[in-house]
Design a protein around this motif. Structure first.
Motif, PDB file in Angstrom:
ATOM      1  N   ARG A 234      36.138  89.616   7.791  1.00  0.00           N
ATOM      2  CA  ARG A 234      36.795  88.321   7.952  1.00  0.00           C
ATOM      3  C   ARG A 234      36.679  87.529   6.654  1.00  0.00           C
ATOM      4  O   ARG A 234      35.615  87.494   6.026  1.00  0.00           O
ATOM      5  CB  ARG A 234      36.171  87.533   9.102  1.00  0.00           C
ATOM      6  CG  ARG A 234      36.751  86.115   9.264  1.00  0.00           C
ATOM      7  CD  ARG A 234      36.245  85.439  10.515  1.00  0.00           C
ATOM      8  NE  ARG A 234      36.669  84.044  10.582  1.00  0.00           N
ATOM      9  CZ  ARG A 234      36.470  83.228  11.611  1.00  0.00           C
ATOM     10  NH1 ARG A 234      35.844  83.678  12.697  1.00  0.00           N
ATOM     11  NH2 ARG A 234      36.886  81.967  11.588  1.00  0.00           N
TER      12      ARG A 234
ATOM     13  N   ASN B 163      41.287  84.966   8.486  1.00  0.00           N
ATOM     14  CA  ASN B 163      41.918  86.280   8.532  1.00  0.00           C
ATOM     15  C   ASN B 163      40.881  87.315   8.955  1.00  0.00           C
ATOM     16  O   ASN B 163      39.768  87.341   8.429  1.00  0.00           O
ATOM     17  CB  ASN B 163      42.467  86.657   7.155  1.00  0.00           C
ATOM     18  CG  ASN B 163      43.433  85.626   6.621  1.00  0.00           C
ATOM     19  OD1 ASN B 163      44.579  85.544   7.044  1.00  0.00           O
ATOM     20  ND2 ASN B 163      42.958  84.807   5.669  1.00  0.00           N
TER      21      ASN B 163
ATOM     22  N   TRP C 172      40.336  91.550   9.705  1.00  0.00           N
ATOM     23  CA  TRP C 172      40.978  92.848   9.541  1.00  0.00           C
ATOM     24  C   TRP C 172      39.995  93.986   9.790  1.00  0.00           C
ATOM     25  O   TRP C 172      38.777  93.800   9.748  1.00  0.00           O
ATOM     26  CB  TRP C 172      41.641  92.986   8.178  1.00  0.00           C
ATOM     27  CG  TRP C 172      40.748  93.032   6.978  1.00  0.00           C
ATOM     28  CD1 TRP C 172      40.277  94.145   6.335  1.00  0.00           C
ATOM     29  CD2 TRP C 172      40.234  91.918   6.219  1.00  0.00           C
ATOM     30  NE1 TRP C 172      39.517  93.804   5.238  1.00  0.00           N
ATOM     31  CE2 TRP C 172      39.472  92.437   5.152  1.00  0.00           C
ATOM     32  CE3 TRP C 172      40.344  90.527   6.353  1.00  0.00           C
ATOM     33  CZ2 TRP C 172      38.832  91.619   4.225  1.00  0.00           C
ATOM     34  CZ3 TRP C 172      39.708  89.716   5.436  1.00  0.00           C
ATOM     35  CH2 TRP C 172      38.966  90.269   4.391  1.00  0.00           C
TER      36      TRP C 172
ATOM     37  N   ASN D 269      50.337  94.159  10.764  1.00  0.00           N
ATOM     38  CA  ASN D 269      50.020  92.740  10.558  1.00  0.00           C
ATOM     39  C   ASN D 269      50.811  91.849  11.512  1.00  0.00           C
ATOM     40  O   ASN D 269      51.987  92.080  11.761  1.00  0.00           O
ATOM     41  CB  ASN D 269      50.350  92.326   9.119  1.00  0.00           C
ATOM     42  CG  ASN D 269      50.436  90.801   8.955  1.00  0.00           C
ATOM     43  OD1 ASN D 269      51.515  90.264   8.756  1.00  0.00           O
ATOM     44  ND2 ASN D 269      49.321  90.116   9.063  1.00  0.00           N
TER      45      ASN D 269
ATOM     46  N   HIS E 240      50.328  87.363  12.952  1.00  0.00           N
ATOM     47  CA  HIS E 240      49.528  86.142  12.730  1.00  0.00           C
ATOM     48  C   HIS E 240      49.111  85.504  14.039  1.00  0.00           C
ATOM     49  O   HIS E 240      49.761  85.667  15.080  1.00  0.00           O
ATOM     50  CB  HIS E 240      50.317  85.148  11.874  1.00  0.00           C
ATOM     51  CG  HIS E 240      51.581  84.631  12.507  1.00  0.00           C
ATOM     52  ND1 HIS E 240      51.628  83.455  13.227  1.00  0.00           N
ATOM     53  CD2 HIS E 240      52.849  85.126  12.523  1.00  0.00           C
ATOM     54  CE1 HIS E 240      52.864  83.243  13.637  1.00  0.00           C
ATOM     55  NE2 HIS E 240      53.624  84.233  13.241  1.00  0.00           N
TER      56      HIS E 240
ATOM     57  N   VAL F  15      45.631  93.585  10.028  1.00  0.00           N
ATOM     58  CA  VAL F  15      45.212  92.246   9.619  1.00  0.00           C
ATOM     59  C   VAL F  15      45.802  91.238  10.594  1.00  0.00           C
ATOM     60  O   VAL F  15      47.027  91.131  10.727  1.00  0.00           O
ATOM     61  CB  VAL F  15      45.670  91.905   8.192  1.00  0.00           C
ATOM     62  CG1 VAL F  15      45.207  90.487   7.824  1.00  0.00           C
ATOM     63  CG2 VAL F  15      45.145  92.914   7.186  1.00  0.00           C
TER      64      VAL F  15
ATOM     65  N   SER G 253      46.379  87.658  10.700  1.00  0.00           N
ATOM     66  CA  SER G 253      46.371  86.704   9.594  1.00  0.00           C
ATOM     67  C   SER G 253      46.535  85.260  10.052  1.00  0.00           C
ATOM     68  O   SER G 253      47.036  84.973  11.137  1.00  0.00           O
ATOM     69  CB  SER G 253      47.455  87.062   8.576  1.00  0.00           C
ATOM     70  OG  SER G 253      48.716  87.172   9.197  1.00  0.00           O
TER      71      SER G 253
ATOM     72  N   GLY H 186      46.189  82.626   3.856  1.00  0.00           N
ATOM     73  CA  GLY H 186      46.750  83.549   4.825  1.00  0.00           C
ATOM     74  C   GLY H 186      46.681  84.976   4.341  1.00  0.00           C
ATOM     75  O   GLY H 186      45.791  85.353   3.560  1.00  0.00           O
ATOM     76  N   LEU H 187      47.635  85.802   4.761  1.00  0.00           N
ATOM     77  CA  LEU H 187      47.644  87.216   4.396  1.00  0.00           C
ATOM     78  C   LEU H 187      47.606  87.412   2.891  1.00  0.00           C
ATOM     79  O   LEU H 187      46.927  88.307   2.381  1.00  0.00           O
ATOM     80  CB  LEU H 187      48.892  87.890   4.982  1.00  0.00           C
ATOM     81  CG  LEU H 187      49.107  89.363   4.610  1.00  0.00           C
ATOM     82  CD1 LEU H 187      47.966  90.229   5.124  1.00  0.00           C
ATOM     83  CD2 LEU H 187      50.445  89.850   5.148  1.00  0.00           C
TER      84      LEU H 187
END
Length: 356
Positions: A48, A52, A54, A70, A72, A131, A133, A143-144
């Protein structure tokens, strides 16, 4: 390994929890914690950074190319037309209502379920990284885009956004320009041939009428729109400047830099881009991910809306359950069977791609 039915039910429970947890863009701490809990419950190590989160497949191999999954977990703020509590997960007539249900919670939980399905697979030709995001809705700096430096080089990606599980193989980029037209301030009673507002008229006419030559097969032409104008403070003073905001949707035939250069060469004004990073994206129809989708009866199209694809330099496909027309609408919802179909199709498309 959990079967698809179990994963689907767990994904819906997670989505309900996400809906009932505030996650306005840049305020996603609590939903990030829910996603951490999901990984913990599935005994999957994760990382983390800010909000975010992943994780990598169990048999990650540095010698193999990497595929990104991915979506969000941030949301916009609810609009005033809501008749239901936006932060309450309500199921009625097969619909799951709630803020972020369609954009993009349904996509996110479907991809998380898909990742769990493939997590322990051995001898995959690709690594898989997922991810979840933050700050997608605000195109924020955390963000990503902020975690790409921590990921291995990406060969391709599936970005989860509501597309009715059709294949968005291209997406327009976004270039927002602040345009300042300068003139000479004076009393309104006096003659003034250098009125900033009048000088703005040909600038606006240029943005209205200019056509970029290259037209994308999937995305069509570049579209420029003046969306804001501001000048003057009182009736008897000619202002020294007039400010415009211009929204430019860039097709995959041009870079943002090329668009900006053309604007600067043609308008008599100071032109300042707010960001150069939200680029157009595409993936060839011949790519294995696209072909796997087409084989299942999915259609291809070009998307005018922006997503986290804009910060990726790899080939990327946008696809997910839900309908983009419901995004940011009052009483947002997703059909429960759309999530079931989404998980099924993600698993099938990804599985067929990994067999190629």
């Amino acid at each position: 390994m959990k079967n698809r039915e179990t994963l689907t039910q767990e994904a819906i429970v997670l989505l309900k929890n996400l809906i009932e947890t505030q996650s306005f863009s840049s305020e996603e701490e609590q939903t990030a914690a829910l996603i951490e809990k999901w990984f913990n419950n599935n005994e999957i190590p994760f990382e983390r950074e800010n909000n975010n989160v992943w994780a990598y497949n169990a048999n990650f191999d540095k010698s193999k190319p990497t595929l990104l999954l991915n979506s969000h977990h941030d949301t916009v703020r609810p609009n005033q037309a809501y008749t239901k509590d936006p932060l309450k997960a309500i199921v009625e007539d097969g619909k799951l209502y709630g803020l972020g249900s369609n954009d993009a919670g349904g996509c996110l939980v479907s991809l998380l379920a898909t990742f769990v399905y493939f997590y322990a697979h051995q001898n995959l030709p690709y690594n898989i990284v997922i991810v979840a995001s933050a700050e997608e809705e605000s195109s924020g700096k955390k963000g990503l885009n902020s975690v790409l430096k921590s990921l291995p080089e990406l060969e391709c990606a599936i970005v989860g956004e509501p597309t009715l599980m059709q294949l968005a193989i291209a997406e327009k980029g976004l270039l927002v320009l602040d345009v300042k037209v300068k003139g000479t301030p004076s009393h309104a009673a006096h003659q003034n041939a250098d009125n900033a507002i009048y000088k703005t008229i040909p600038v606006m006419e240029w943005f209205k009428n200019y056509s970029y030559e290259k037209i994308s097969e999937q995305l069509g032409p570049v579209k420029m729109t003046v969306t804001q104008i501001n000048a003057g403070k009182q009736h008897n003073v000619v202002p020294s400047e007039c400010d415009l905001v211009v929204d430019i949707r860039v097709n995959d035939c041009y870079t943002n830099q090329e668009i900006l250069q053309t604007v600067k060469e043609n308008v008599d004004a100071e032109v300042t881009p707010r960001s150069m990073n939200l680029s157009a994206s595409s993936i060839p129809v011949s790519h294995g991910l696209v072909q796997a989708g087409i084989a299942l009866g999915r259609t291809t199209y070009g998307s005018p809306t922006l997503s986290d694809q804009s910060v990726l330099s790899c080939k990327s496909l946008k696809m997910g359950p839900g309908d983009t027309l419901r995004s940011h609408s009052a009483d947002e919802f997703i059909y429960l069977d759309e999530i079931e179909e989404g998980i099924h199709l993600y698993i099938k498309i990804l599985g067929d791609f990994l067999k190629q």
